[in-house]
Scaffold this motif. Structure first.
Motif, PDB file in Angstrom:
ATOM      1  N   LEU A 120       0.835  -1.201   0.000  1.00 33.87           N
ATOM      2  CA  LEU A 120       0.000   0.000   0.000  1.00 33.87           C
ATOM      3  C   LEU A 120       0.871   1.252   0.000  1.00 33.87           C
ATOM      4  O   LEU A 120       1.769   1.410   0.827  1.00 33.87           O
ATOM      5  CB  LEU A 120      -0.917   0.024   1.225  1.00 33.87           C
ATOM      6  CG  LEU A 120      -2.039  -1.015   1.281  1.00 33.87           C
ATOM      7  CD1 LEU A 120      -2.857  -0.837   2.541  1.00 33.87           C
ATOM      8  CD2 LEU A 120      -2.922  -0.928   0.054  1.00 33.87           C
ATOM      9  N   ASP A 121       0.612   2.149  -0.943  1.00 27.54           N
ATOM     10  CA  ASP A 121       1.355   3.401  -1.052  1.00 27.54           C
ATOM     11  C   ASP A 121       0.546   4.509  -0.388  1.00 27.54           C
ATOM     12  O   ASP A 121      -0.454   4.985  -0.925  1.00 27.54           O
ATOM     13  CB  ASP A 121       1.619   3.728  -2.515  1.00 27.54           C
ATOM     14  CG  ASP A 121       2.401   5.025  -2.692  1.00 27.54           C
ATOM     15  OD1 ASP A 121       2.947   5.522  -1.675  1.00 27.54           O
ATOM     16  OD2 ASP A 121       2.471   5.538  -3.825  1.00 27.54           O
ATOM     17  N   SER A 122       0.983   4.933   0.808  1.00 25.87           N
ATOM     18  CA  SER A 122       0.240   5.938   1.574  1.00 25.87           C
ATOM     19  C   SER A 122       0.907   7.306   1.534  1.00 25.87           C
ATOM     20  O   SER A 122       0.672   8.140   2.400  1.00 25.87           O
ATOM     21  CB  SER A 122       0.112   5.483   3.040  1.00 25.87           C
ATOM     22  OG  SER A 122       1.399   5.302   3.609  1.00 25.87           O
ATOM     23  N   SER A 140       0.465   9.695  -0.686  1.00 24.02           N
ATOM     24  CA  SER A 140      -0.416  10.758  -1.150  1.00 24.02           C
ATOM     25  C   SER A 140      -1.710  10.768  -0.341  1.00 24.02           C
ATOM     26  O   SER A 140      -1.923   9.926   0.530  1.00 24.02           O
ATOM     27  CB  SER A 140      -0.729  10.578  -2.644  1.00 24.02           C
ATOM     28  OG  SER A 140      -1.381   9.342  -2.862  1.00 24.02           O
ATOM     29  N   SER A 199      -4.674  10.046  -1.387  1.00 25.86           N
ATOM     30  CA  SER A 199      -5.460   8.861  -1.728  1.00 25.86           C
ATOM     31  C   SER A 199      -4.505   7.688  -1.900  1.00 25.86           C
ATOM     32  O   SER A 199      -3.561   7.743  -2.688  1.00 25.86           O
ATOM     33  CB  SER A 199      -6.248   9.089  -3.026  1.00 25.86           C
ATOM     34  OG  SER A 199      -7.008   7.949  -3.353  1.00 25.86           O
ATOM     35  N   SER A 203      -3.097   4.196  -3.013  1.00 29.02           N
ATOM     36  CA  SER A 203      -3.286   3.295  -4.151  1.00 29.02           C
ATOM     37  C   SER A 203      -2.870   1.882  -3.777  1.00 29.02           C
ATOM     38  O   SER A 203      -2.053   1.684  -2.871  1.00 29.02           O
ATOM     39  CB  SER A 203      -2.464   3.775  -5.352  1.00 29.02           C
ATOM     40  OG  SER A 203      -1.077   3.782  -5.037  1.00 29.02           O
ATOM     41  N   CYS A 204      -3.442   0.894  -4.464  1.00 29.07           N
ATOM     42  CA  CYS A 204      -3.068  -0.495  -4.230  1.00 29.07           C
ATOM     43  C   CYS A 204      -3.129  -1.253  -5.549  1.00 29.07           C
ATOM     44  O   CYS A 204      -3.841  -0.867  -6.483  1.00 29.07           O
ATOM     45  CB  CYS A 204      -3.975  -1.150  -3.193  1.00 29.07           C
ATOM     46  SG  CYS A 204      -5.705  -1.329  -3.685  1.00 29.07           S
ATOM     47  N   THR A 205      -2.372  -2.323  -5.622  1.00 27.28           N
ATOM     48  CA  THR A 205      -2.326  -3.164  -6.815  1.00 27.28           C
ATOM     49  C   THR A 205      -2.914  -4.523  -6.492  1.00 27.28           C
ATOM     50  O   THR A 205      -2.508  -5.169  -5.516  1.00 27.28           O
ATOM     51  CB  THR A 205      -0.876  -3.330  -7.305  1.00 27.28           C
ATOM     52  OG1 THR A 205      -0.313  -2.042  -7.570  1.00 27.28           O
ATOM     53  CG2 THR A 205      -0.833  -4.169  -8.570  1.00 27.28           C
ATOM     54  N   VAL A 227      -8.506   4.304   0.476  1.00 25.99           N
ATOM     55  CA  VAL A 227      -7.707   3.334  -0.264  1.00 25.99           C
ATOM     56  C   VAL A 227      -8.446   2.998  -1.552  1.00 25.99           C
ATOM     57  O   VAL A 227      -9.542   2.424  -1.519  1.00 25.99           O
ATOM     58  CB  VAL A 227      -7.467   2.050   0.557  1.00 25.99           C
ATOM     59  CG1 VAL A 227      -6.659   1.040  -0.263  1.00 25.99           C
ATOM     60  CG2 VAL A 227      -6.746   2.374   1.855  1.00 25.99           C
ATOM     61  N   HIS A 228      -7.877   3.389  -2.669  1.00 30.75           N
ATOM     62  CA  HIS A 228      -8.523   3.167  -3.961  1.00 30.75           C
ATOM     63  C   HIS A 228      -8.377   1.711  -4.369  1.00 30.75           C
ATOM     64  O   HIS A 228      -7.275   1.219  -4.603  1.00 30.75           O
ATOM     65  CB  HIS A 228      -7.909   4.057  -5.029  1.00 30.75           C
ATOM     66  CG  HIS A 228      -8.455   3.805  -6.405  1.00 30.75           C
ATOM     67  ND1 HIS A 228      -9.779   4.022  -6.727  1.00 30.75           N
ATOM     68  CD2 HIS A 228      -7.862   3.333  -7.528  1.00 30.75           C
ATOM     69  CE1 HIS A 228      -9.981   3.703  -7.993  1.00 30.75           C
ATOM     70  NE2 HIS A 228      -8.831   3.272  -8.494  1.00 30.75           N
ATOM     71  N   PRO A 264      -9.186  -0.780  -7.254  1.00 27.20           N
ATOM     72  CA  PRO A 264      -9.544  -0.658  -8.680  1.00 27.20           C
ATOM     73  C   PRO A 264     -10.413  -1.783  -9.209  1.00 27.20           C
ATOM     74  O   PRO A 264     -10.041  -2.509 -10.128  1.00 27.20           O
ATOM     75  CB  PRO A 264      -8.170  -0.659  -9.364  1.00 27.20           C
ATOM     76  CG  PRO A 264      -7.322  -1.502  -8.471  1.00 27.20           C
ATOM     77  CD  PRO A 264      -7.786  -1.217  -7.069  1.00 27.20           C
TER      78      PRO A 264
END
Length: 390
Positions: free
Chosen positions: A76-78, A80, A82, A84-86, A367-368, A370
């Motif tokens: 998890l990239d926190s 920013s 918002s 993002s996650c893969t 946490v977006h 997708p």
């Protein structure tokens, strides 16, 4: 000009090769099985599968009711506003994804509803990482006038087998007689059904919801309420009268009762759980008159001795009042993981979103995820990716 001579690669000792392979992902190991016969035998061996399962990292299975995905919680990239996650899609070779009825050691019990019946609704036991699955045989002993619910999935280390636990409500043919509840276990490898020895003790309570069970060692835990309490209150207050946590040891086949925090008795409250927070049993408390305030309590020590059972309140999370922003949620909240280095807590809220809560700054980040799914909703539950067979 001297010719270059290629030297053979040095052979690594077998123990070193095993230590390297056991730290690889299931996806990588499935490919490495084809390197040579020795590696295939090693990766398929029961000892290697058990060792790999023990060192596997926790992640999230995310089910949007159309596909199943895997989320590595360490990615998890926190950085920013918002997060993002893969996601990695896991069900490329399977025709359906339904409700999660239980999860253990990378295996999932899934079905189109929470029930089994003789005419349909038989669940599947599935390892989404290896994409192996099979049907659970139906217990014909209670085929007539009954409704069976899957309430949990556990692992018995003594016989190296997984067990599915069910609750069957037997409806009498005569109207004046009361319904009877029967608790059973299904051994996956042996494909046999068995009535639980402590059936009477379990049937005194309700609340064995599928997907809401915590397992520590060989014991399953549920948050339950005595049946007589349901008769005293209306439907809303019935949820406010949870009395204790019931544990069932699938090896010894004995049950135990764990008390909730004493402060829960002081006022009416909703109790959600049990949850797995960093390997500890936890519950979420929501006061009836303060719906926006959620407390996360953890039992870090819980043995048979009464003095070892201690609860600690770790967090108080207050949802945003306005219907906007990542901090707004209405009804349900489940803690997923605490990132100690950043003081952030990953939460699954309202059955449709993941958010990061900063416990020091009292701020939220969305946490977006997708995926689209059905009406934007999805299931999220802690799991590990393993090589465990069906």
């Amino acid at each position: 000009m001297a010719m270059e001579v290629s030297l053979p690669l040095p052979l690594l000792p077998g123990d070193v090769i095993k230590e390297i392979l056991v730290r690889m992902s299931v996806k990588e190991l499935l490919r490495l099985r084809s390197v040579c016969k020795e590696w295939c035998i090693l990766i398929d061996s029961p000892e290697f599968i058990r060792t790999h399962r023990k060192v596997s990292k926790l992640g999230l299975f995310i089910n949007d009711f159309e596909h199943l995905y895997w989320l590595d919680l360490d990615t998890l990239d926190s950085s920013s506003s918002s997060v993002s996650c893969t996601l990695e899609r896991l069900d490329k070779s399977r025709g359906f994804v339904a409700l999660n009825l239980g999860c253990c050691n990378g295996l999932i019990v899934e079905g189109y509803c929470g029930y089994l019946c003789s005419g349909g609704g038989v669940p599947f036991l599935w390892n989404p990482s290896t994409r192996n699955y099979g049907k659970v045989s139906f217990n014909k002993d209670y085929a007539s006038y009954s409704l069976t619910t899957v309430i949990g999935l556990g692992y018995d280390p003594l016989i190296d087998d997984h067990k599915i636990f069910t609750s069957t409500v037997i409806v009498p043919q005569k109207r004046k007689k009361r319904s009877v509840c029967v608790f059973q276990q299904y051994c996956v490898k042996a494909k046999t059904w068995k009535k639980l020895i402590c059936n009477d003790a379990l049937s005194e309570n309700y609340g064995y919801d599928f997907g809401h069970v915590f397992m520590e060692n060989s014991t399953l835990y549920w948050v339950v309420t005595p049946w007589d309490e349901e008769e005293k209150e209306d439907n809303e207050d019935a949820f406010c009268n949870v009395r204790f946590i019931l544990g069932y040891d699938i090896v010894t086949e004995k049950h135990t009762k764990l008390p909730l925090p004493t402060s829960f008795e002081e006022t009416h409250c909703f109790v959600f759980g049990p949850c797995d927070l960093d390997g500890c049993l936890s519950v979420v408390r929501q006061k009836k008159n303060e719906r926006s305030c959620f407390e996360i309590w953890v039992m870090k020590e819980y043995g048979k001795e009464e003095e070892r059972r201690s609860w600690t309140k770790l967090f108080s999370v207050v949802a945003a009042a306005a219907d906007h922003g990542p901090g707004y949620f209405q009804s349900r909240m489940r803690p997923i993981k605490y990132y100690e280095s950043t003081n952030q807590l990953l939460l699954y809220v309202d059955c449709e979103r993941l958010i990061l809560y900063d416990s020091k700054m009292n701020t939220f980040k969305h946490v977006h995820v997708p995926i689209l799914g059905v009406a934007g909703r999805f299931e999220a539950y802690l799991a590990v990716q393993t090589l465990v067979g069906i």
